[in-house]
Write a protein that holds these residues in place. Structure first.
Motif, PDB file in Angstrom:
ATOM      1  N   UNK A   5       0.834  -1.200   0.000  1.00 34.64           N
ATOM      2  CA  UNK A   5       0.000   0.000   0.000  1.00 34.64           C
ATOM      3  C   UNK A   5       0.869   1.250   0.000  1.00 34.64           C
ATOM      4  N   UNK A   6       1.912   1.257   0.844  1.00 32.96           N
ATOM      5  CA  UNK A   6       2.792   2.421   0.924  1.00 32.96           C
ATOM      6  C   UNK A   6       3.532   2.640  -0.402  1.00 32.96           C
ATOM      7  N   UNK A   7       4.049   1.559  -0.985  1.00 32.60           N
ATOM      8  CA  UNK A   7       4.798   1.674  -2.237  1.00 32.60           C
ATOM      9  C   UNK A   7       3.903   2.114  -3.391  1.00 32.60           C
ATOM     10  N   UNK A   8       2.679   1.590  -3.435  1.00 38.12           N
ATOM     11  CA  UNK A   8       1.751   1.965  -4.507  1.00 38.12           C
ATOM     12  C   UNK A   8       1.436   3.453  -4.449  1.00 38.12           C
ATOM     13  N   UNK A   9       1.213   3.963  -3.243  1.00 39.04           N
ATOM     14  CA  UNK A   9       0.957   5.390  -3.101  1.00 39.04           C
ATOM     15  C   UNK A   9       2.154   6.225  -3.510  1.00 39.04           C
ATOM     16  N   UNK A  10       3.345   5.795  -3.114  1.00 35.75           N
ATOM     17  CA  UNK A  10       4.548   6.527  -3.478  1.00 35.75           C
ATOM     18  C   UNK A  10       4.795   6.529  -4.970  1.00 35.75           C
ATOM     19  N   UNK A  59       2.100   8.753  -6.710  1.00 36.15           N
ATOM     20  CA  UNK A  59       2.333  10.166  -6.435  1.00 36.15           C
ATOM     21  C   UNK A  59       3.544  10.705  -7.166  1.00 36.15           C
ATOM     22  N   UNK A  60       4.630   9.934  -7.189  1.00 30.60           N
ATOM     23  CA  UNK A  60       5.848  10.363  -7.878  1.00 30.60           C
ATOM     24  C   UNK A  60       5.617  10.493  -9.380  1.00 30.60           C
ATOM     25  N   UNK A  61       4.845   9.575  -9.929  1.00 33.23           N
ATOM     26  CA  UNK A  61       4.534   9.629 -11.352  1.00 33.23           C
ATOM     27  C   UNK A  61       3.766  10.907 -11.696  1.00 33.23           C
ATOM     28  N   UNK A  62       2.760  11.223 -10.874  1.00 34.01           N
ATOM     29  CA  UNK A  62       1.977  12.437 -11.113  1.00 34.01           C
ATOM     30  C   UNK A  62       2.845  13.682 -10.964  1.00 34.01           C
ATOM     31  N   UNK A  63       3.690  13.705  -9.935  1.00 36.89           N
ATOM     32  CA  UNK A  63       4.549  14.869  -9.698  1.00 36.89           C
ATOM     33  C   UNK A  63       5.514  15.089 -10.856  1.00 36.89           C
ATOM     34  N   UNK A  69      -3.837   5.556  -2.875  1.00 31.57           N
ATOM     35  CA  UNK A  69      -3.388   5.922  -4.224  1.00 31.57           C
ATOM     36  C   UNK A  69      -4.079   7.197  -4.698  1.00 31.57           C
ATOM     37  N   UNK A  70      -5.357   7.346  -4.396  1.00 34.06           N
ATOM     38  CA  UNK A  70      -6.079   8.553  -4.802  1.00 34.06           C
ATOM     39  C   UNK A  70      -5.490   9.797  -4.153  1.00 34.06           C
ATOM     40  N   UNK A  71      -5.267   9.736  -2.843  1.00 30.87           N
ATOM     41  CA  UNK A  71      -4.704  10.888  -2.137  1.00 30.87           C
ATOM     42  C   UNK A  71      -3.274  11.176  -2.575  1.00 30.87           C
ATOM     43  N   UNK A  72      -2.473  10.135  -2.733  1.00 30.11           N
ATOM     44  CA  UNK A  72      -1.069  10.318  -3.105  1.00 30.11           C
ATOM     45  C   UNK A  72      -0.930  10.902  -4.508  1.00 30.11           C
ATOM     46  N   UNK A  73      -1.718  10.412  -5.443  1.00 28.73           N
ATOM     47  CA  UNK A  73      -1.656  10.921  -6.814  1.00 28.73           C
ATOM     48  C   UNK A  73      -2.094  12.377  -6.878  1.00 28.73           C
ATOM     49  N   UNK A  74      -3.154  12.697  -6.168  1.00 25.53           N
ATOM     50  CA  UNK A  74      -3.633  14.083  -6.140  1.00 25.53           C
ATOM     51  C   UNK A  74      -2.593  15.005  -5.526  1.00 25.53           C
ATOM     52  N   UNK A 121      12.332  19.801  -3.782  1.00 32.09           N
ATOM     53  CA  UNK A 121      11.332  19.679  -2.726  1.00 32.09           C
ATOM     54  C   UNK A 121      10.379  18.510  -2.906  1.00 32.09           C
ATOM     55  N   UNK A 122       9.862  18.319  -4.111  1.00 38.11           N
ATOM     56  CA  UNK A 122       8.698  17.453  -4.314  1.00 38.11           C
ATOM     57  C   UNK A 122       8.955  16.002  -3.932  1.00 38.11           C
ATOM     58  N   UNK A 123      10.008  15.401  -4.458  1.00 34.52           N
ATOM     59  CA  UNK A 123      10.231  13.966  -4.236  1.00 34.52           C
ATOM     60  C   UNK A 123      10.391  13.595  -2.764  1.00 34.52           C
ATOM     61  N   UNK A 124      11.287  14.266  -1.994  1.00 38.70           N
ATOM     62  CA  UNK A 124      11.422  13.878  -0.590  1.00 38.70           C
ATOM     63  C   UNK A 124      10.190  14.176   0.251  1.00 38.70           C
ATOM     64  N   UNK A 125       9.547  15.323   0.015  1.00 37.24           N
ATOM     65  CA  UNK A 125       8.342  15.644   0.779  1.00 37.24           C
ATOM     66  C   UNK A 125       7.235  14.644   0.474  1.00 37.24           C
ATOM     67  N   UNK A 126       7.064  14.338  -0.807  1.00 40.83           N
ATOM     68  CA  UNK A 126       6.032  13.389  -1.207  1.00 40.83           C
ATOM     69  C   UNK A 126       6.294  12.015  -0.603  1.00 40.83           C
ATOM     70  N   UNK A 127       7.544  11.564  -0.638  1.00 32.18           N
ATOM     71  CA  UNK A 127       7.878  10.245  -0.093  1.00 32.18           C
ATOM     72  C   UNK A 127       7.559  10.172   1.399  1.00 32.18           C
ATOM     73  N   UNK A 128       7.918  11.217   2.136  1.00 32.51           N
ATOM     74  CA  UNK A 128       7.674  11.217   3.583  1.00 32.51           C
ATOM     75  C   UNK A 128       6.185  11.270   3.908  1.00 32.51           C
TER      76      UNK A 128
END
Length: 283
Positions: free
Chosen positions: A146-151, A154-158, A231-236, A255-262
């Protein structure tokens, strides 16, 4: 290749007509390199941006480097920001290879250290729900999924939004449109991914090893629901975060990648266990 093909936007911003920009560019290119640098140091910034916006990227970088060498660093950075070549006042000069190691370290280390400390929250959440894992060990297997799917989502969208900003396809003021698009994309991806993982749970898990009162169908539904939410929240968030960074004059690339990952790690654990507990009635 031009720096940005945004003639209409530039005209609105500088109040210069398209033919005036074109005429100024033609006159500008007649001069020698030294004369061009001198002109950039005295002409209004808005006019300089309009002219350079129609010039090849390599020439623009050469001119800005030359302008910096003359000591007019403030003007050079202002022009670079207005052209979209840099996005932050704190972003270092030069490209990736010409910047020193220490410049890169100073730019990155604050975010990395701060977010590493923030990551302790993930461990605290897991320890808080230790009883849930003890009651149903199967949940531990799908926790990182679940954690990896969200990451990943989210990274793909960013990444896509950062590229769109670099190509001037979207601006920070369009964050609502970006969020609405990413929500719709996220929902479709989330349900598709949830279907795959739920099938994996149902087909490859041993129902006979489950504690009394638990059913594999319920567990699969709980995991799938958590996955859809995450996944919905992470992608958004991944789609909107680069626009927020640019609006705050921060560098999205740093900024984006580390903040998003955390954020995704922390929220992922919380969403996973809260959803599981609510669905299965665990305490």
């Amino acid at each position: 290749m031009s720096v940005m093909y945004t003639t209409l936007l530039d005209c609105q911003h500088t109040h210069l007509a398209a033919h005036e920009i074109d005429a100024a560019k033609n006159a500008f290119l007649i001069h020698t390199m030294e004369e061009r640098v001198r002109l950039l140091s005295v002409m209004p910034v808005s006019e300089a941006v309009g002219v350079l916006n129609c010039c090849p990227l390599a020439l623009v970088r050469e001119l800005l480097d030359a302008l910096t060498e003359t000591g007019d660093t403030v003007r050079s950075r202002q022009i670079a920001i207005d052209l979209g070549l840099i996005s932050s006042e704190i972003e270092p000069d030069g490209d990736y290879l010409t910047n020193s190691v220490m410049n890169h370290v100073r730019q990155r280390i604050g975010w990395i250290v701060g977010l590493a400390l923030l990551g302790i929250l993930s461990g605290l959440i897991i320890s808080h729900y230790e009883d849930t894992i003890t009651q149903l060990v199967l949940l531990a297997i799908y926790m990182p999924v679940v954690a990896a799917a969200g990451g990943n989502a989210g990274s793909q969208a960013a990444t896509l939004v950062v590229r769109a900003m670099a190509m001037n396809e979207v601006r920070p003021s369009q964050w609502l449109a970006v969020m609405w698009k990413e929500v719709r994309v996220a929902i479709i991806i989330a349900f598709a991914l949830a279907a795959v993982i739920m099938t994996r749970v149902l087909v490859f898990s041993d129902a006979t090893s489950l504690p009394a009162g638990f059913h594999l169908n319920d567990i699969a539904m709980a995991i799938g629901t958590a996955l859809v939410i995450q996944v919905t929240l992470s992608t958004t968030l991944g789609g909107v975060l680069p626009l927020v960074a640019r609006k705050l004059k921060l560098d999205p690339a740093v900024l984006v990648s580390p903040v998003l990952a955390s954020v995704v790690d922390i929220s992922g654990m919380a969403i996973y266990f809260m959803t599981i507990n609510a669905w299965l009635g665990l305490t």
